[in-house]
Scaffold this motif. Structure first.
Motif, mmCIF file in Angstrom:
data_model
loop_
_atom_site.group_PDB
_atom_site.id
_atom_site.type_symbol
_atom_site.label_atom_id
_atom_site.label_comp_id
_atom_site.label_asym_id
_atom_site.label_seq_id
_atom_site.Cartn_x
_atom_site.Cartn_y
_atom_site.Cartn_z
ATOM 1 N N GLY A 24 2.063 -18.659 -39.914
ATOM 2 C CA GLY A 24 2.200 -18.822 -38.471
ATOM 3 C C GLY A 24 2.197 -20.253 -38.043
ATOM 4 O O GLY A 24 2.114 -21.153 -38.860
ATOM 5 N N PRO A 25 2.262 -20.431 -36.807
ATOM 6 C CA PRO A 25 2.351 -19.383 -35.788
ATOM 7 C C PRO A 25 3.734 -18.748 -35.780
ATOM 8 O O PRO A 25 4.743 -19.403 -36.022
ATOM 9 C CB PRO A 25 2.074 -20.109 -34.478
ATOM 10 C CG PRO A 25 2.441 -21.532 -34.737
ATOM 11 C CD PRO A 25 2.192 -21.765 -36.208
ATOM 12 N N ALA A 56 -2.523 -17.215 -43.801
ATOM 13 C CA ALA A 56 -1.894 -18.419 -43.259
ATOM 14 C C ALA A 56 -1.273 -18.161 -41.894
ATOM 15 O O ALA A 56 -0.405 -18.902 -41.452
ATOM 16 C CB ALA A 56 -0.823 -18.923 -44.229
ATOM 17 N N LEU A 57 -1.722 -17.113 -41.211
ATOM 18 C CA LEU A 57 -1.130 -16.738 -39.927
ATOM 19 C C LEU A 57 -1.414 -17.751 -38.838
ATOM 20 O O LEU A 57 -0.662 -17.882 -37.888
ATOM 21 C CB LEU A 57 -1.626 -15.354 -39.499
ATOM 22 C CG LEU A 57 -0.921 -14.697 -38.333
ATOM 23 C CD1 LEU A 57 0.574 -14.601 -38.562
ATOM 24 C CD2 LEU A 57 -1.495 -13.324 -38.079
ATOM 25 N N ALA A 64 -1.083 -13.160 -32.391
ATOM 26 C CA ALA A 64 -1.296 -12.540 -33.699
ATOM 27 C C ALA A 64 -1.605 -11.051 -33.550
ATOM 28 O O ALA A 64 -1.122 -10.221 -34.327
ATOM 29 C CB ALA A 64 -2.430 -13.244 -34.445
ATOM 30 N N VAL A 65 -2.398 -10.696 -32.538
ATOM 31 C CA VAL A 65 -2.714 -9.285 -32.280
ATOM 32 C C VAL A 65 -1.446 -8.519 -31.937
ATOM 33 O O VAL A 65 -1.199 -7.428 -32.448
ATOM 34 C CB VAL A 65 -3.761 -9.161 -31.147
ATOM 35 C CG1 VAL A 65 -3.918 -7.731 -30.690
ATOM 36 C CG2 VAL A 65 -5.097 -9.729 -31.600
ATOM 37 N N ASP A 88 -8.742 -13.783 -41.301
ATOM 38 C CA ASP A 88 -9.790 -14.654 -40.793
ATOM 39 C C ASP A 88 -10.837 -13.767 -40.113
ATOM 40 O O ASP A 88 -10.476 -12.802 -39.433
ATOM 41 C CB ASP A 88 -9.160 -15.624 -39.784
ATOM 42 C CG ASP A 88 -10.137 -16.641 -39.275
ATOM 43 O OD1 ASP A 88 -10.911 -16.281 -38.357
ATOM 44 O OD2 ASP A 88 -10.120 -17.773 -39.766
ATOM 45 N N PRO A 89 -12.124 -14.043 -40.300
ATOM 46 C CA PRO A 89 -13.143 -13.216 -39.640
ATOM 47 C C PRO A 89 -12.968 -13.147 -38.125
ATOM 48 O O PRO A 89 -13.227 -12.113 -37.509
ATOM 49 C CB PRO A 89 -14.460 -13.893 -40.013
ATOM 50 C CG PRO A 89 -14.179 -14.621 -41.280
ATOM 51 C CD PRO A 89 -12.741 -15.041 -41.190
#
Length: 128
Positions: A24-25, A56-57, A64-65, A88-89
């Motif tokens: 990403g993005p 790597a987003l 992203a959602v 990613d958390p």
């Protein structure tokens, strides 16, 4: 020296799902192409799952959602599903916050516990 080609289709291991790496993005124009990629991977493979490597987003956010929701919808319409690799958390927390549930690679699927199973036995408990 030559040998005859084996008859029939080549052996394909359908238990290994294809991987789609998302870097990403991701722009809004790229979403349609990624949805087409998910559909093509599901049609080509027999696993019914596409693993999306989201490591790597980029920074987690609503873009992203939106991307992951659209990919999941595309996969469901094609009879499959999405599994996330290396989220990613903060992204996982954001997905949970908006109510989107994804299977995460390396974690068992969440299922209902078996009925009539006692988790721990205390001393003095009667045997069943």
């Amino acid at each position: 020296m030559s040998s005859a080609h084996p008859r029939g289709l080549p052996h394909v291991d359908a238990t290994i799902p294809p991987v789609l790496a998302l870097a990403g993005p991701v722009t809004r124009d790229e979403v349609t192409g990624l949805c087409d990629d998910v559909r093509a991977l599901l049609e080509a493979g027999g696993a019914g799952v596409v693993v999306c490597d989201v490591g790597a987003l980029g920074p987690p956010g609503l873009a992203a959602v939106d991307l992951l929701a659209r990919l999941q919808l595309t996969a469901r319409r094609a009879g499959g599903r999405i599994r996330l690799r290396d989220p990613d958390p903060a992204l996982a927390a954001l997905l949970d916050l908006v109510g989107l549930r994804f299977e995460l690679e390396g974690q068992p699927e969440q299922r209902e516990p078996a009925l009539h199973v006692q988790e721990a036995v205390e001393p003095g408990d009667p045997a069943v």
